[in-house]
Design a protein around this motif. Structure first.
Motif, PDB file in Angstrom:
ATOM      1  N   PHE A 271      60.016  -4.390  74.454  1.00 30.42           N
ATOM      2  CA  PHE A 271      59.799  -5.651  75.171  1.00 30.42           C
ATOM      3  C   PHE A 271      60.468  -6.818  74.431  1.00 30.42           C
ATOM      4  CE2 PHE A 271      56.455  -9.036  76.346  1.00 30.42           C
ATOM      5  CZ  PHE A 271      57.230  -9.476  77.409  1.00 30.42           C
ATOM      6  N   LEU A 272      60.212  -6.940  73.136  1.00 23.26           N
ATOM      7  CA  LEU A 272      60.755  -8.062  72.372  1.00 23.26           C
ATOM      8  C   LEU A 272      62.268  -8.001  72.274  1.00 23.26           C
ATOM      9  CD1 LEU A 272      58.134  -8.326  69.479  1.00 23.26           C
ATOM     10  CD2 LEU A 272      58.306  -9.733  71.533  1.00 23.26           C
ATOM     11  N   GLN A 273      62.833  -6.784  72.174  1.00 25.49           N
ATOM     12  CA  GLN A 273      64.289  -6.655  72.096  1.00 25.49           C
ATOM     13  C   GLN A 273      64.948  -7.082  73.398  1.00 25.49           C
ATOM     14  OE1 GLN A 273      65.657  -2.759  70.995  1.00 25.49           O
ATOM     15  NE2 GLN A 273      67.816  -3.301  71.148  1.00 25.49           N
ATOM     16  N   LEU A 274      64.337  -6.731  74.523  1.00 22.67           N
ATOM     17  CA  LEU A 274      64.925  -7.059  75.823  1.00 22.67           C
ATOM     18  C   LEU A 274      64.950  -8.556  76.087  1.00 22.67           C
ATOM     19  CD1 LEU A 274      63.389  -4.234  78.038  1.00 22.67           C
ATOM     20  CD2 LEU A 274      65.824  -4.598  77.562  1.00 22.67           C
ATOM     21  N   ILE A 275      63.993  -9.285  75.546  1.00 25.09           N
ATOM     22  CA  ILE A 275      63.940 -10.717  75.858  1.00 25.09           C
ATOM     23  C   ILE A 275      64.503 -11.595  74.748  1.00 25.09           C
ATOM     24  CG2 ILE A 275      61.924 -10.422  77.336  1.00 25.09           C
ATOM     25  CD1 ILE A 275      60.184 -11.500  75.104  1.00 25.09           C
ATOM     26  N   SER A 276      64.941 -10.994  73.618  1.00 25.66           N
ATOM     27  CA  SER A 276      65.460 -11.799  72.507  1.00 25.66           C
ATOM     28  C   SER A 276      66.975 -11.925  72.509  1.00 25.66           C
ATOM     29  CB  SER A 276      65.004 -11.218  71.167  1.00 25.66           C
ATOM     30  OG  SER A 276      65.484  -9.889  71.019  1.00 25.66           O
ATOM     31  N   GLY A 277      67.687 -11.089  73.277  1.00 25.65           N
ATOM     32  CA  GLY A 277      69.137 -11.210  73.365  1.00 25.65           C
ATOM     33  C   GLY A 277      69.808 -10.974  72.030  1.00 25.65           C
TER      34      GLY A 277
END
Length: 788
Positions: A271-277
């Motif tokens: 989740f965090l990787q997908l939204i951190s770019g």
């Protein structure tokens, strides 16, 4: 159900009698919703009510027909049937009361028709008591009481109408019992009537409370339905879920769309990787992402958490809410929550915040932000026992540019001023625009006092340099007032006020200078405030008076005119110098009504008491000339006084052309068309006098007293100026008046220089109107002079 019943009881108890019976509508509701329904249901039982009254009438007749005369029964029956049918008609007409707005008048009218039925039953009861026996009266009252009970207990009745019916019938029962000398029956009648009225009121209270509760429940139901519908159709929110490793699970189509991916593509992804770019590789995450990760790590509930995310290389803002998932055994299973994209709202909020704190024209901090900066500077000074400062800046001569070249050029100049100011301030100094052509600089730290004066001089010098705007070379100046905190003020308001007082002093002294605040400025400001307050009432209190100074022919020394000069004797301030209150009147625009009064009073005095050959000179302010009805006020003064327009000479100064020359010139030309003459006062002390003489044909040029006094001291420059003015006036067909002549030598010198007229103390000081008559009398040798 118990809570709901308790709530309804509380609502019923809180209703007043007027609200319950229909004279008032509970706050926040409408009449048709609460009271209209009370009358709308009347039509549903019209036939039943009519039959009930007819059957009751028949029962009474069957009981008393042998004792009560037939004619009386017939008359009573006819009246009762008429009242019942008329009331039925009224019931039917109110059948749509729940869908329209009915008036209190309609409600009262219906109550009267119902009262008429009760009154007719009272007639029947009285007939039974008069002609019948006690048993007949008892039976008749029992039947009437049954009708009252039916009206009070039925939900198909209006409260007010039921009350009036019970009261009307009760009056008849009481009278009948008294006729039969039966006090017990009278008591029963009164109690029955009161209990019926009380029952109607309580029943109405409960009924209204129920309707209010139903309306509230319906409104809540509609709101919930609307919210659910918006959530389903709005496509604005989505559900998200992660497992214990913060990997996405059960990805919804909406959430996948928000991420710009397909659900299958991101299922099980971090989740965090997908939204951190790109931040995932660099490790430099926004603080909001750190906050989200911390919430997930600590397994804490969170709501409306704003997170800066990167989707498809673009920066977005999400608002997330989440709660931990636990199984039946209390074991942690991950997180689930709801989210929405608030990028547009966030950008709008940031734009609104920017507009609230920055000036849109100059992009400098606005008044609000300057106040905040000044407040912070004062707090810093108090905490560290240091000093801060405020410089208030006002542009000189900017209004003339704005009025003559338009607001577009004026705005361009303000933007250029802002750019120059920004280049002058250092770190820890904030410059901004207060509004109009006023700017300010806040100095957070002023341990070096010389910085204040140095910055002020730099501002004045830099802002006074020429501006190149739309092929125009423009010049303005700047005036600066400063105040030091906390010495000159411990609050923002005090420091602003004191810096403004210092700025006012700088402007009052001619501008282009820097003045620091001094405590004496407060006294001057207070004196000005009190003087202004008195000046606003001086005209209404008749505190002004006109004095007149003679103007004589330079050769014959005969009086040719008098100049009207206003004087003010205030009860609070005593005699106030015109040099003090005239500028104040011009600043506050009180000069307009005052000038109108001077014009009317001077014309009236000249018309009534002066010889036909003597003129009156009236000074006119630039503020008066800019009024649209100035010429009309001149016409009004001439017509009311009867003064010939040729005897009125209007005196103006060169400053009338500095604001809107076209309006001033047009007003003066229209006055000249009336026959008035125009004099140019204080010639040579202004700006471009020769240009004004070319634009407008003046009748007289008045040479300023400074040149006369200079010539008396044999100043070559003053003598040359007077000779040039006289020669120019002669060539243009104008007369000249020399001001400030104080002795015979000066008068002789003025004659030799060629001036046409002379004015000064040598020929008379400003005098009251009564002394003018003495001067005129002495000149003509009239008896008034001899008696004097």
């Amino acid at each position: 159900m118990t809570d709901q019943a308790t709530t309804q009881k509380a609502k019923a108890a809180s209703l007043s009698i007027r609200q319950a019976i229909g004279f008032e509508t509970p706050e926040g509701t409408n009449w048709s919703l609460v009271h209209g329904q009370q009358y709308a249901v009347l039509k549903d039982r019209v036939v039943a009510r009519v039959l009930l009254h007819l059957v009751s009438f028949a029962l009474v007749v069957f009981t008393v027909y042998q004792t009560v005369p037939v004619a009386a029964l017939a008359a009573w029956g006819l009246g009762l049937i008429s009242a019942v049918l008329y009331s039925a008609r009224a019931d039917i007409r109110l059948g749509d009361a729940d869908s329209r707005s009915i008036s209190v008048t309609e409600m009262e009218s219906h109550a009267l028709t119902t009262a008429a039925k009760g009154a007719m039953w009272s007639v029947g009861l009285i007939l039974c008591a008069v002609y019948g026996q006690l048993g007949d009266t008892l039976l008749a009252w029992a039947i009437a009481a049954m009708l009252v009970l039916a009206s009070s207990a039925s939900r198909y009745g209006a409260p007010l109408s039921s009350i009036t019916f019970a009261l009307a019938a009760g009056v008849g029962g009481l009278i009948a019992s008294l006729i039969d000398f039966h006090p017990i029956l009278a008591t029963v009648v009164v109690l029955s009537t009161l209990l019926a009225v009380f029952g109607v009121i309580e029943s109405a209270r409960v009924s209204v409370a129920v309707r209010l509760a139903e309306a509230a429940m319906q409104e809540k139901s509609e709101v919930v339905s609307m919210l659910l519908r918006e959530f389903e159709e709005g496509q604005a929110d989505w559900l998200w879920q992660v497992d214990t490793g913060r990997r996405l699970r059960s990805v919804s189509p909406r959430f996948a769309f928000a991420l710009g991916r397909e659900p299958a593509e991101i299922e099980g992804g971090s989740f965090l990787q997908l939204i951190s770019g790109d931040c995932w590789q660099t490790g430099r995450f926004p603080q909001s992402l750190h906050d989200l990760a911390d919430k997930l790590k600590r397994r804490q509930n969170f709501s409306n958490l704003e997170v800066k995310v990167t989707i498809g290389g673009q920066q977005r803002w999400w608002e997330l809410s989440g709660t931990p998932i636990v199984d039946d055994r209390g074991r942690y299973q991950g997180f689930r929550g709801v989210g929405s994209d608030i990028t547009e709202q966030r950008e709008s909020s940031e734009k609104i915040a920017y507009l609230a704190r920055y000036d849109t024209l100059t992009h400098l901090p606005n008044r609000r932000m300057l106040n905040e900066a000044l407040g912070e500077a004062l707090e810093h000074a108090a905490a560290w026992r240091s000093r801060c400062a405020l410089l208030m800046i006002d542009l000189d001569r900017f209004k003339g540019i704005n009025d003559s070249l338009g607001h577009l050029v004026g705005d361009r100049m303000l933007a250029e001023v802002a750019s120059r100011l920004k280049a002058l301030v250092r770190d820890g100094e904030t410059c901004g625009r207060l509004g109009g052509d006023e700017f300010a600089v806040v100095l957070r730290e002023t341990s070096d006092r010389s910085r204040i004066d140095t910055l002020a001089r730099e501002i004045i010098q830099r802002l006074s340099e020429p501006y190149q705007i739309e092929n125009h070379t423009l010049y303005v100046g700047a005036s600066v007032g400063s105040a030091i905190g906390p010495r000159d003020g411990r609050t923002v308001e005090e420091l602003l006020r004191n810096a403004d007082l210092a700025l006012y002093r700088a402007k009052d002294e001619g501008g282009g200078a820097h003045r620091e605040f001094e405590p004496a400025l407060h006294a001057n400001a207070e004196e000005r405030r009190l003087l202004e307050n008195s000046l606003r009432h001086a005209l209404a209190r008749d505190e002004f008076v006109l004095h007149y100074q003679p103007v004589v022919d330079a050769t014959t020394e005969e009086v040719v005119s008098f100049e009207a000069l206003i004087r003010w004797n205030s009860p609070e301030h005593g005699f106030v110098s015109p040099a003090k209150f005239i500028p104040l009147a011009e600043d506050t625009r009180l000069i307009v009504p005052i000038g109108t009064w001077v014009m009317e009073r001077a014309c009236l005095e000249a018309a009534e008491n002066w010889p036909e050959h003597v003129r009156v000179n009236v000074n006119v302010s630039p503020e008066q000339l800019l009024e649209t009805d100035f010429v009309a006020s001149v016409v009004r003064a001439l017509s009311q006084s009867g003064l010939n327009a040729k005897r009125l000479e209007i005196e103006v100064t060169e400053s009338i052309f500095l604001r809107d020359a076209s309006i001033a010139r047009e007003a003066l030309e229209r006055c000249m068309a009336l026959g008035c003459s125009i004099a140019l006062d204080d010639f040579g002390t202004g700006y471009s006098s020769l240009g004004y003489l070319r634009r407008l044909k003046f009748s007289t040029i008045k040479v300023d007293r400074s040149f006369v006094q200079g010539a008396a001291q044999q100043s070559p420059e003053s003598l040359a100026i007077i000779r040039a003015v006289v020669a120019m006036a002669d060539s243009l067909g104008m007369t000249t008046t020399a001001e400030g002549v104080e002795n015979d030598e000066e008068a002789q010198m003025i004659r030799e220089l060629g001036c046409t007229k002379i004015q000064g103390y040598h020929f008379g000081r400003p005098m009251p109107a009564s002394d003018v008559l003495d001067v005129m009398a002495r000149q003509t040798g009239s008896p008034r002079a001899e008696s004097a």
